[in-house]
Write an enzyme that holds these catalytic residues in place. Structure first.
Site, PDB file in Angstrom:
ATOM      1  N   LYS A  54       0.812  -1.228   0.000  1.00  0.00           N
ATOM      2  CA  LYS A  54       0.000   0.000   0.000  1.00  0.00           C
ATOM      3  C   LYS A  54       0.844   1.276   0.000  1.00  0.00           C
ATOM      4  O   LYS A  54       0.386   2.325  -0.432  1.00  0.00           O
ATOM      5  CB  LYS A  54      -0.904   0.036   1.237  1.00  0.00           C
ATOM      6  CG  LYS A  54      -1.921  -1.081   1.315  1.00  0.00           C
ATOM      7  CD  LYS A  54      -3.190  -0.688   0.623  1.00  0.00           C
ATOM      8  CE  LYS A  54      -4.284  -1.707   0.880  1.00  0.00           C
ATOM      9  NZ  LYS A  54      -5.512  -1.389   0.184  1.00  0.00           N
ATOM     10  N   SER A  79      -9.143   1.285   7.874  1.00  0.00           N
ATOM     11  CA  SER A  79      -8.876   0.683   9.173  1.00  0.00           C
ATOM     12  C   SER A  79      -7.519  -0.008   9.175  1.00  0.00           C
ATOM     13  O   SER A  79      -7.128  -0.629  10.139  1.00  0.00           O
ATOM     14  CB  SER A  79      -9.948  -0.349   9.509  1.00  0.00           C
ATOM     15  OG  SER A  79      -9.994  -1.307   8.476  1.00  0.00           O
ATOM     16  N   ALA A 209     -15.386 -14.175   1.054  1.00  0.00           N
ATOM     17  CA  ALA A 209     -15.414 -12.752   0.656  1.00  0.00           C
ATOM     18  C   ALA A 209     -15.232 -12.709  -0.855  1.00  0.00           C
ATOM     19  O   ALA A 209     -14.289 -12.123  -1.364  1.00  0.00           O
ATOM     20  CB  ALA A 209     -14.306 -11.980   1.358  1.00  0.00           C
ATOM     21  N   SER A 304       1.453  -9.583  -0.385  1.00  0.00           N
ATOM     22  CA  SER A 304       0.950  -8.214  -0.264  1.00  0.00           C
ATOM     23  C   SER A 304       1.346  -7.487   1.015  1.00  0.00           C
ATOM     24  O   SER A 304       1.493  -6.268   1.021  1.00  0.00           O
ATOM     25  CB  SER A 304      -0.571  -8.212  -0.415  1.00  0.00           C
ATOM     26  OG  SER A 304      -1.146  -9.171   0.461  1.00  0.00           O
ATOM     27  N   ASN A 307       1.400  -7.402   8.039  1.00  0.00           N
ATOM     28  CA  ASN A 307       0.893  -6.774   9.264  1.00  0.00           C
ATOM     29  C   ASN A 307      -0.187  -7.626   9.895  1.00  0.00           C
ATOM     30  O   ASN A 307      -1.258  -7.807   9.330  1.00  0.00           O
ATOM     31  CB  ASN A 307       0.317  -5.385   8.942  1.00  0.00           C
ATOM     32  CG  ASN A 307       1.409  -4.438   8.495  1.00  0.00           C
ATOM     33  OD1 ASN A 307       2.502  -4.419   9.060  1.00  0.00           O
ATOM     34  ND2 ASN A 307       1.141  -3.659   7.474  1.00  0.00           N
TER      35      ASN A 307
END
Length: 315
Positions: A54, A79, A209, A304, A307
């Site tokens: 990101k 978030s 999802a 990706s 975290n």
């Protein structure tokens, strides 16, 4: 008409962000290769600044602003990783970052965003509350909204990861990425189809999802409703821009079970000795489930991010 980036926009983004973003390594594992029967290469965006790809998109968006716009700051609702990425990129440019976060965001993410010096406004954990709170913040500050994925500069920035992967490791027959909002996937698809026109671009998504999967095969944007998955980076609905690029340039989207995501995540931790978050493991999960045939093929995958709350490991 949607403003859609092309490969030259990714090249421009790469020039702009290379002073700020890490050039992440590409790793492979002979152990994993022997299990899956293919030659896998992992682009380690878990080792990127803020621990996720990101940062590339946020950095490109922040440093592409005019001086006048930059001085009013940037704003977003997020978030997770995008909030931290935008906060750090803004700090590097010396401008304000205004982040709207749901009150139930993980503590580790709240701390990260605050640590990068952003001003945080908490809101109820609904999309409506996030959007209305953000609108109020922008009205008060005049800040520029930087959407986590449905943003021209963000998509161009995310496409630099696949560009580096291909430039480092040569020809691939398949390149894979996880899909949530579609920022990473759409950028990856633009870079891949430009540099390797015959390479297949395949996305993987949790079965719990699966809005991108349903959207892709029905050719209409299906929103994500009450998604349930351990891969918390992939809970969002596809952006409009992202969807247009994905329909044009992605070859397939496959879904995977929660058990496979955990197994793939554990395999990477154990065999490669690197920390990845569940979202990163989704493409390998698809390979382990044999949803993607990698027999004797050269396959690139973008890990990706890394975290996660180490107190809540799924294994």
């Amino acid at each position: 008409m949607l403003n859609i980036p092309v490969f030259s926009d990714i090249e421009n983004a790469h020039q702009l962000i290379k002073k700020y973003a890490h050039y992440t390594p590409v790793f492979s594992s002979s152990g994993i290769n022997s299990i899956v029967g293919g030659e896998l290469y992992f682009k380690c965006e878990n080792l990127q600044k803020v621990g996720a790809f990101k940062f590339r998109g946020a950095c490109n968006a922040v440093f592409s602003l005019s001086e006048a716009d930059a001085q009013k700051g940037v704003a977003t609702h997020s978030s997770g990783n995008h909030a931290a990425a935008l906060a750090l990129a803004a700090r590097m440019r010396g401008v304000a970052a205004h982040i709207v976060m749901p009150s139930n965001s993980p503590e580790i993410k709240k701390k990260a965003v605050a640590g990068y010096g952003a001003s945080i406004t908490f809101c109820e954990p609904t999309l409506q509350a996030r959007e209305s709170t953000l609108a109020k913040v922008i009205e008060e500050t005049g800040a520029t909204e930087v959407h986590p994925y449905n943003n021209f500069y963000v998509i161009a920035g995310q496409g630099t990861a696949a560009k580096e992967l291909i430039e480092d490791s040569g020809d691939f027959e398949i390149i894979m990425a996880p899909v949530g909002g579609g920022g990473l996937l759409s950028g990856t698809a633009i870079s891949t189809k430009h540099l390797l026109p015959t390479c297949k671009v395949i996305a993987a998504e949790p079965a719990g999802a699966d809005d991108a999967y349903r959207s892709f095969y029905s050719k209409t944007l299906v929103p994500s409703v009450q998604p349930k998955t351990i891969a918390d980076g992939l809970l969002t609905s596809l952006g409009e821009r992202n969807f247009a690029i994905i329909l044009d340039k992605v070859d397939a989207i496959v879904t995977v079970s929660e058990e496979s995501i955990v197994a793939a995540m554990r395999l990477i931790w154990e065999r490669m000795k690197i920390i990845i978050e569940p979202s990163s493991a989704v493409p390998l999960a698809a390979i382990l489930e044999k949803k993607v045939d990698v027999q004797n093929k050269k396959v690139g995958t973008i890990l990706s991010g890394g975290n996660l709350d180490l107190g809540k490991l799924p294994f």
